[in-house]
Structures are given as structure tokens and as C-alpha cells.
Scaffold this active site. Structure first.
Site, short mmCIF file in Angstrom:
data_model
loop_
_atom_site.label_atom_id
_atom_site.label_comp_id
_atom_site.label_asym_id
_atom_site.label_seq_id
_atom_site.Cartn_x
_atom_site.Cartn_y
_atom_site.Cartn_z
N ARG A 71 0.90 -1.35 -0.02
CA ARG A 71 0.12 0.17 0.16
C ARG A 71 0.89 1.24 0.10
NH1 ARG A 71 -2.60 -3.88 2.68
NH2 ARG A 71 -4.60 -4.14 2.92
N HIS A 74 0.00 3.18 4.89
CA HIS A 74 -0.65 2.17 5.45
C HIS A 74 -0.25 1.01 5.18
CE1 HIS A 74 -4.01 4.77 7.56
NE2 HIS A 74 -3.79 5.50 6.43
N ARG A 111 -8.32 -4.04 10.02
CA ARG A 111 -7.21 -3.65 9.81
C ARG A 111 -6.42 -2.51 10.58
NH1 ARG A 111 -3.41 -1.70 5.96
NH2 ARG A 111 -1.30 -2.98 5.93
N ASN A 147 -8.80 6.64 11.12
CA ASN A 147 -7.80 6.56 11.94
C ASN A 147 -7.95 6.61 13.68
OD1 ASN A 147 -5.80 6.41 9.64
ND2 ASN A 147 -5.80 8.86 9.54
N PHE A 160 -2.93 15.54 -0.97
CA PHE A 160 -2.48 14.32 -0.45
C PHE A 160 -1.08 13.76 -1.05
CE2 PHE A 160 -3.08 9.81 0.37
CZ PHE A 160 -2.78 9.76 1.78
N HIS A 338 -12.68 0.84 1.32
CA HIS A 338 -13.07 1.95 0.61
C HIS A 338 -13.97 2.79 1.27
CE1 HIS A 338 -14.19 4.67 -2.59
NE2 HIS A 338 -14.18 3.75 -3.64
N ARG A 357 -10.73 10.85 -1.67
CA ARG A 357 -10.70 9.46 -1.14
C ARG A 357 -11.63 8.66 -2.10
NH1 ARG A 357 -11.30 8.77 5.11
NH2 ARG A 357 -10.14 6.91 4.68
N TYR A 361 -9.26 5.34 -3.51
CA TYR A 361 -9.39 3.76 -3.23
C TYR A 361 -9.72 2.83 -4.03
CZ TYR A 361 -8.64 5.63 1.63
OH TYR A 361 -8.00 6.57 2.85
N ARG A 368 -2.65 -2.55 -7.11
CA ARG A 368 -2.34 -3.24 -5.95
C ARG A 368 -2.93 -4.65 -6.24
NH1 ARG A 368 -3.12 -4.34 -0.75
NH2 ARG A 368 -5.22 -3.80 -0.68
FE1 HDD Z 1 -6.24 6.82 3.18
C1 HDD Z 1 -5.33 3.65 2.65
C2 HDD Z 1 -7.37 6.09 6.50
C3 HDD Z 1 -7.12 10.25 3.60
C4 HDD Z 1 -5.77 7.32 -0.21
N1 HDD Z 1 -6.36 5.20 4.31
C5 HDD Z 1 -5.75 3.98 4.13
C6 HDD Z 1 -6.10 3.29 5.24
C7 HDD Z 1 -6.52 3.84 6.06
C8 HDD Z 1 -6.68 5.19 5.62
C9 HDD Z 1 -7.02 3.39 7.68
C10 HDD Z 1 -5.49 1.67 5.16
C11 HDD Z 1 -6.81 0.91 4.87
C12 HDD Z 1 -6.32 -0.58 5.14
O1 HDD Z 1 -5.93 -1.13 6.02
O2 HDD Z 1 -6.14 -1.49 3.92
N2 HDD Z 1 -6.93 7.98 4.85
C13 HDD Z 1 -7.51 7.58 5.90
C14 HDD Z 1 -8.01 8.57 6.67
C15 HDD Z 1 -8.00 9.93 5.78
C16 HDD Z 1 -7.27 9.25 4.74
C17 HDD Z 1 -8.55 8.60 8.05
C18 HDD Z 1 -8.24 11.23 6.18
C19 HDD Z 1 -9.33 11.43 6.92
N3 HDD Z 1 -6.53 8.51 1.94
C20 HDD Z 1 -6.71 9.74 2.40
C21 HDD Z 1 -6.77 10.71 1.30
C22 HDD Z 1 -6.21 9.81 0.39
C23 HDD Z 1 -6.15 8.42 0.58
C24 HDD Z 1 -7.07 12.11 1.25
C25 HDD Z 1 -6.24 10.24 -1.35
C26 HDD Z 1 -6.87 11.13 -1.89
N4 HDD Z 1 -5.54 5.84 1.71
C27 HDD Z 1 -5.44 6.04 0.36
C28 HDD Z 1 -5.22 5.10 -0.45
C29 HDD Z 1 -4.77 3.80 0.33
C30 HDD Z 1 -5.22 4.36 1.69
C31 HDD Z 1 -3.98 5.53 -1.38
C32 HDD Z 1 -3.77 3.24 0.21
C33 HDD Z 1 -4.13 1.58 0.21
C34 HDD Z 1 -5.45 1.65 0.26
O3 HDD Z 1 -5.94 2.64 0.13
O4 HDD Z 1 -6.04 0.81 0.10
O5 HDD Z 1 -5.82 4.91 -1.58
#
Ligand code: HDD
Length: 702
Positions: A71, A74, A111, A147, A160, A338, A357, A361, A368
Site C-alpha cells: 500500500r 498504511h 485492519r 484513523n 494528499f 474504501h 478518497r 481507494y 495493488r
Molecule cells: Fe487513506 C489507505 C485512512 C486520507 C488514499 N487510508 C488508508 C487506510 C486507512 C486510511 C486506515 C488503510 C486501509 C487498509 O488497512 O487497507 N486515509 C485515511 C483517513 C484519511 C485518509 C482516516 C483522512 C481522513 N487517504 C486519504 C486521502 C487519500 C487517501 C485524502 C487520497 C486522496 N488511503 C489512500 C489510498 C490507500 C489508503 C492510497 C492506500 C492503500 C489503500 O488505500 O487501500 O488509496
């Protein structure tokens, strides 16, 4: 019902895919029994390996393709299965099916993760923690992707990639791993004042949790609930751990990362294996549209909270994690969360961070997990039926039958059709939108510091000191003077003492601006502090240092008391060789003074026994063990005539006082001549978690 490890899974797709170890014959992927798994096909025993060896080729090729991209954020995580059960009375807020019937159990997969580090990084990084929950509901999967911190660094998803690039290891040399203590992160932060509320949280003890089991969780954004009458209210999601919210000391985190980089992963795994199932209550702050207008907080701003004292958390149900995954890759690595996976009764708001977001996702899972069929991977499959005309793609698992893969169609009259306005369909809340296209932010988004001040002034003095020290540590690792100065300038807008202390630690002077005050709309919020003693100690771990000749009765009494409270222990001796206790019993140690250290335990007990104490007094490692536990403000108990180990550890006990009660008030339990009250006194001290105000800890050499 709690499940024992190995019991059937609640998820049919997982149950169907689980495979016990098969002791029969090794076969190729095609089912061909292999006559030899250890020798490739060669032209003569010393000859070249042959290209025609399809067995070798298949095995090596599969191995070469074992890894998938981690990822982007995370990457490092651990997960568990469990169940969610609603409390009665939620129907007035939402029609979401899984929140209605208190008798129904909804399977969940959760997770937890760190954000910045890679898959192999250490658990106790200073970082926010992901808290992602997949509810397998009868109406489809609902993902609450939150989070352990209720706010975020930025207000708009368009920033981001910049934010993540700044916190990840620097691109030229990929240093540092899983750490924000470097120039690029603080450079970005110092130029992004909206991040400073979140900075207060990630520099606090929240960012070095004692355990995943002891973290709060937050949905961060404002979402909507919609009830069966179509009425909508704004909500903010909260998870409240039944074990309370606890952190460790920074020095302890640094050492834990070496002593056991899997500390959090192991803690979660062992708690579940031991039947000490972690539990959280799910709650929401509910805000009517009318009240939202009165709050001087923009609910679309993900850098703001609503203090719980202003809008209390309404509890909706309880989650229990009761089963470890069978296979890390198949489940923990392949699970795809997601925020857009919602069910009827739950909808979004226009938070611009959430909007990004909702796009990101799916996009990341396509890369991935290798294509558009990731929802068919067992851990991602809904428990309710899935019907649509999406077809084909890499790794398609379904064999969809018939000619018709489109709608409308007259060729297949029983083809799936949308449900329309009938109950059970997902309908977006008919929110009005009318505005000019522009790239801008609402006015209240510009208030960057008032909630940072609220957070800081709501902490206890000890927590404030930890936060100051965290900033000193982090910024002292930044090479660029202007970056350090700019951060201190921002801090001066939050709290004068904070800015002054951090500046002092960096050899700087805080800017002379009027001392900021708590904004009139806020009062200090006790809910923001983590110091709320008195919770359960279930799942904690005690180090019992028990060498040759230790007092058998004292250890037995403590073990009985710990067991009754679901606390585990390790018997630690100089070596793994069995030791004889005072009754002559042979006891096998669980760990040695060489292979473990105090940071892996919540409390330390040194039983009495002359030979044992005399032996320990010669061992530097035993003294360091006790000194380190003292320095990390942990409860320490010594048995009858065992107080010499405290003296030998050079503890500044005089700073606390010589009176046993004064010591006890600081979590130091010294047995009287009977030692009878030690178990209960130690458990009492453990309920405080840590004695953060303990005098003299800075004097300890450990
Ligand atoms: Fe995110 C993963 C939580 C903002 C893009 N995010 C990811 C995971 C968590 C969060 C818990 C791990 C999920 C797992 O265990 O597979 N993210 C947050 C929170 C945010 C946040 C609480 C703000 C309130 N995230 C955020 C933004 C973006 C992303 C603004 C993009 C515009 N996040 C992602 C991602 C991930 C991710 C790149 C990486 C792996 C995945 O999604 O599955 O899409």
C-alpha cells in the site's frame, strides 16, 4: 458468539477458500504428483539443468510473482476478524440494517496500520494509526476507513500526494524509514498551517499507542445518517476501546522497535489467541442541520473536531475481535477498504478530502490487487448476493452464464434489474448544490490554530511535556534551520509555553507575538487527554524476574491474581535453563535477561528469596531492567526483603520519599514482612497504566 481459533469462519467465501495443511503428495498447480521436489532435471548429475523442467519453471515462476505492491500508505498493518452487535434504538437515526437488530451479529474484519512506514517497518513508529473496519452486512459491505486521530493534516485531497511525499523517506536516499523526523516532512508542515491541529495529535502520546487494543478510532469526516422517514443528520464516527486509550514513553518506543518490531502485531495476535478479545463501542456525534449552522466549526473541514463535551458520543453498538486471520497475505494484505463502500442509511458530505478518497481507494486497489475483480477475493466478498453486468477482466472468478450481459434486454426476462424506489435500494440524500466552479475554501477553514490550542490546553502537564519533547526530538533531526524556525513560528500561534519550550530545546528563540488564548467558543476538553485511570488490565503483560531460589509462594500468589484479571506474564531468568524456586520446584523460564527487556512489559515484579536476590544484584541486565521500567513510569513491585534491587538500580527514590505509601502512590510497591498485599497493590498500580508524574525519571541512566 466468540470463535476459537480454527473454528469455522463467519464469512462463507473465507470458509470455502480455507485449506488445512494437506499431508498427501506435493503436486504441480495442474495437480500432477511430483516425484522429486528437491532436484531439478539435469543432463547427468553434474550436468546442466534442462529448460524442459516444467516443474522447476512453474515453482520458480510462481515464487518470482509472490509479491504485490505494498500500500502506498498504511503498508504495515495487522488485522483480525470479529463481530459487531448493535444496541437498541438506532432506528431513529439511521435505516442502516446492521445497526437495527440487537440480536444480530454482523461479521467484521479490522485492519490496524501505521501510515508512513513500509510493510517491514517497526510497529512503534511515531505516526497516526489506521483503523479500518469492514462490516459484512446483509445489505453489502460497509467500510469505516478511519484513523486513531480524529483530524487530518490537510483539508483538500488535492494536497494528499504532496503530504505523503513529504512524510515518506526522502526520495534521493530513502531515509528515514517510518519516521516523520526529517526535513521534507517538517518543511511541508511548516508551510501548511492547516496541519498544526493534527501535528498536536501526532506529537502526542496518541501516536505511540501501547496497543492496537487501546486506541480510539475516528471516521474523521462528517458523514450523514438517513432514517427510514428520509430524515438526515450529520454524524462523526467514534470507536471507544473498552480497555481505555493508552500510550508508551518515547524512549520506550525507540527501544521496543529494536526489541520487538512486531510489538503491536504480536500483542493483538496473542490477546486473541488467549481469549482476551479486544472490544470497542461504536458511537456517533449526531448534529442536526440546524445545530450545524450554529456551531462555529465547519463540519466539512477534516482538520476540526466537535468537542465531545459539546456534542456527546451516542453509542450504537459493540465490536469484538475474536479470531486471528488464517493467512496474512490472503486476508490482511488483500483486504481492500474504501470509504465509498456504504449501505443505505449512510451517506457522504461535501468534505473535499473525502471526495478525493472516494476516487482514490478503487484506483489503488486496481494496481495493488491486479485488476477490477478484487471484490471477488474471498476477504473482500460481500455476504449478500452480488448481481450485475460487470464482466471479465484479469482473474475473473465467476462463471456468469447466459447471453445477456447488459440492460435493458428483452432476451432474458429474469435478468437482474435495479430496485428503484423499493425498500433496500441505496438512494443518495437529495442534497442541493448550486455554486460557481472555483478552486477555493470556505471561510472557517482558515482558522488553523484554535483547535490546536484546544488540544494542547486539554492535556495534563505530563502529556504536554511529552508533546514538547516529541517536537524537540523531531525538529532536532531536521538539518535546515529555516524549517525549524518556521515550525516554532507556527507553534507560537498555538501556545506560548509550547513554543518557548520547543525553541529552547532547539537553541532558538520563539517569536515575540501576543500569547494565544483559548478561543471563547471552546473549553478545555477532558476527552482529549488519555489520562483516565481505573480501566481494565486484561491483556497486559507482567515481567516476573525469577532466578535461582526465588520465593515460590510470592510468585504463585501473584500469578493467581494476574490470571483472575486476564493478565499474562513471563518468568524471566538469567538463562533458559530451569531454575529451582524456594520450594525446590524446577521452573522453566519463558525468557531471559538477554533476550527480552522491560519495554515489552507493563509492569515488573521481583520476588524475594535470598539466593535469588543476591544473584540478581550481580547482574547489570537485571538492574537495567528495573531502572528502565522506572524510567518509563511503569509499576514495579518487589517481594519480601527484595528492596535491594531498587537500590542497586540507582533509582532516585529519595525524590519520591521513603514512606511506602508515597512510593505506592507512584507505582512502586515494596512488600512488607508478609508480602501478602503485593499482588493486589501491583494490580491497583497497573490500572493507572503509567505514573507519568513520577519524580526523578530524568535522572535514571538506562
Ligand atoms: Fe487513506 C489507505 C485512512 C486520507 C488514499 N487510508 C488508508 C487506510 C486507512 C486510511 C486506515 C488503510 C486501509 C487498509 O488497512 O487497507 N486515509 C485515511 C483517513 C484519511 C485518509 C482516516 C483522512 C481522513 N487517504 C486519504 C486521502 C487519500 C487517501 C485524502 C487520497 C486522496 N488511503 C489512500 C489510498 C490507500 C489508503 C492510497 C492506500 C492503500 C489503500 O488505500 O487501500 O488509496
Amino acid at each position: 458468539m466468540p470463535q476459537k481459533p480454527g473454528a469455522p469462519s463467519d464469512l462463507p467465501a473465507i470458509e470455502a477458500a480455507r485449506r488445512e495443511f494437506d499431508p498427501v503428495n506435493i503436486t504441480t498447480q495442474q495437480g500432477l504428483k511430483e516425484s522429486d521436489d528437491a532436484n531439478s532435471l539435469k543432463a547427468g548429475v553434474r550436468g546442466p539443468s534442462l529448460l524442459q523442467d516444467f516443474v522447476l519453471r512453474e515453482k520458480i515462476t510462481h515464487f518470482d510473482h509472490e509479491r504485490i505492491p505494498e500500500r502506498i500508505v498504511h503498508a504495515r498493518g495487522a488485522a483480525a476478524h470479529g463481530v459487531f452487535q448493535a444496541y437498541p434504538g438506532n432506528e431513529k437515526y439511521t435505516k442502516a440494517g446492521f445497526l437495527q437488530d440487537p440480536a444480530k451479529q454482523t461479521p467484521v474484519f479490522v485492519r490496524f496500520s501505521t501510515v508512513a512506514g513500509s510493510r517491514g517497518s517497526a510497529d512503534l513508529a511515531r505516526d497516526a494509526r489506521g483503523f479500518a473496519v469492514k462490516f459484512y452486512t446483509d445489505e453489502g459491505n460497509f467500510d469505516l476507513v478511519g484513523n486513531n486521530i480524529p483530524v487530518f493534516f490537510i483539508q483538500d485531497a488535492i494536497k494528499f500526494p504532496d503530504f505523503v511525499h513529504s512524510v515518506k523517506p526522502e526520495p534521493n536516499n530513502e531515509i528515514p524509514q517510518a519516521a516523520s523526523a526529517h526535513d521534507t516532512f517538517w518543511d511541508f508542515i511548516s508551510l501548511t498551517p492547516e496541519s498544526f491541529h493534527m501535528i498536536m495529535w501526532v506529537m502526542s502520546d496518541r501516536a505511540i499507542p501501547r496497543s492496537y487494543r487501546m486506541m480510539e478510532g475516528f471516521g474523521v469526516h462528517t458523514f450523514r445518517f438517513i432514517n427510514a422517514a428520509g430524515e438526515s443528520q450529520f454524524i462523526k464516527w467514534h470507536w471507544k476501546p473498552l480497555l481505555g486509550t493508552h500510550g508508551v514513553a518515547w524512549d520506550e518506543a525507540l527501544k521496543t522497535n529494536g526489541a520487538d518490531p512486531d510489538f503491536h502485531r504480536r500483542d493483538l495476535w496473542e490477546a486473541i489467541e488467549n481469549g482476551v478479545y479486544p472490544e470497542w463501542e461504536l458511537g456517533v456525534q449526531i448534529i442536526s442541520e440546524a445545530d450545524a449552522a450554529k456551531l462555529k466549526i465547519d463540519l466539512l473541514d477534516p482538520t476540526k473536531i466537535i468537542p465531545e463535551e459539546v456534542i456527546p458520543v451516542t453509542k450504537l453498538g459493540k465490536m469484538t475481535l475474536n479470531r486471528n486471520p488464517d493467512n496474512f497475505f490472503a486476508e490482511t494484505e488483500q483486504v481492500a477498504f474504501h470509504p465509498g463502500h456504504v449501505v443505505p442509511g449512510i451517506d457522504f458530505t461535501n468534505d473535499p478530502l473525502l471526495a478525493g478518497r472516494l476516487f482514490s481507494y478503487t484506483d489503488t486497489q486496481l494496481l495493488r490487487l491486479g485488476g477490477p475483480n478484487f471484490a471477488q477475493i474471498p476477504i473482500n466478498r460481500p455476504v449478500c448476493p452480488v448481481h450485475n453486468f460487470q464482466r471479465d477482466g484479469f482473474s475473473q472468478q465467476r462463471v456468469d452464464m447466459g447471453r445477456v450481459a447488459y440492460a435493458p434486454s428483452s432476451l432474458q426476462t429474469d435478468a437482474p434489474a435495479h430496485i428503484g424506489k423499493l425498500p433496500g435500494g441505496y438512494e443518495e440524500f437529495p442534497q442541493k448544490a448550486d455554486g460557481e466552479f472555483l478552486r477555493a475554501k470556505p471561510e472557517l477553514f482558515a482558522d488553523h490554530y484554535s483547535q490546536a490550542t484546544l488540544f494542547y490546553v486539554s492535556l495534563t502537564p505530563a502529556e504536554q511535556k511529552h508533546l514538547q519533547n516529541a517536537l524537540k526530538f523531531e525538529l532536532s533531526k531536521c538539518d535546515t534551520l529555516q524549517v525549524r524556525e518556521r515550525v516554532v513560528e507556527n507553534l507560537a500561534h498555538i501556545d506560548a509555553e509550547l513554543a518557548g519550550e520547543v525553541a529552547k530545546g532547539l537553541g532558538l528563540v520563539a517569536p515575540a507575538i501576543p500569547a494565544p488564548k483559548l478561543a471563547p467558543q471552546y473549553k478545555p476538553s477532558p476527552a482529549l487527554s488519555m489520562v483516565h485511570p481505573g480501566g481494565s488490565v486484561a491483556g497486559r503483560k507482567v515481567a516476573i524476574i525469577a532466578g535461582e531460589g526465588h520465593d515460590a509462594a510470592e510468585v504463585a500468589a501473584l500469578q493467581a491474581a494476574l490470571k483472575a484479571e486476564q493478565v499474562s506474564w513471563h518468568l524471566i531468568a538469567p538463562t533458559l535453563a530451569p531454575v529451582k524456586d524456594s520450594k525446590g520446584n524446577s521452573v522453566t523460564p519463558d525468557a531471559t535477561l538477554e533476550n527480552t527487556r522491560s519495554v515489552l512489559y507493563d509492569a515488573v515484579f521481583v520476588p524475594g528469596g535470598k539466593e535469588h536476590i543476591d544473584g540478581l544484584r550481580l547482574l547489570g541486565k537485571a538492574k537495567a531492567f528495573v531502572a528502565e521500567a522506572f524510567m518509563h513510569c511503569k509499576p514495579i513491585a518487589v517481594g519480601v526483603n527484595a528492596a535491594a534491587v531498587l537500590d542497586d538500580a540507582n533509582l532516585p527514590l529519595a525524590d519520591i520519599g521513603t514512606d511506602p505509601q508515597a512510593l505506592k502512590d507512584q507505582g512502586i510497591v515494596v512488600a512488607d514482612s508478609t508480602g501478602k498485599s503485593v499482588p493486589q497493590d501491583l494490580l491497583h498500580a497497573m490500572r493507572f497504566h503509567r505514573f507519568w508524574d513520577r519524580p526523578g525519571v530524568d535522572k535514571v541512566a538506562a
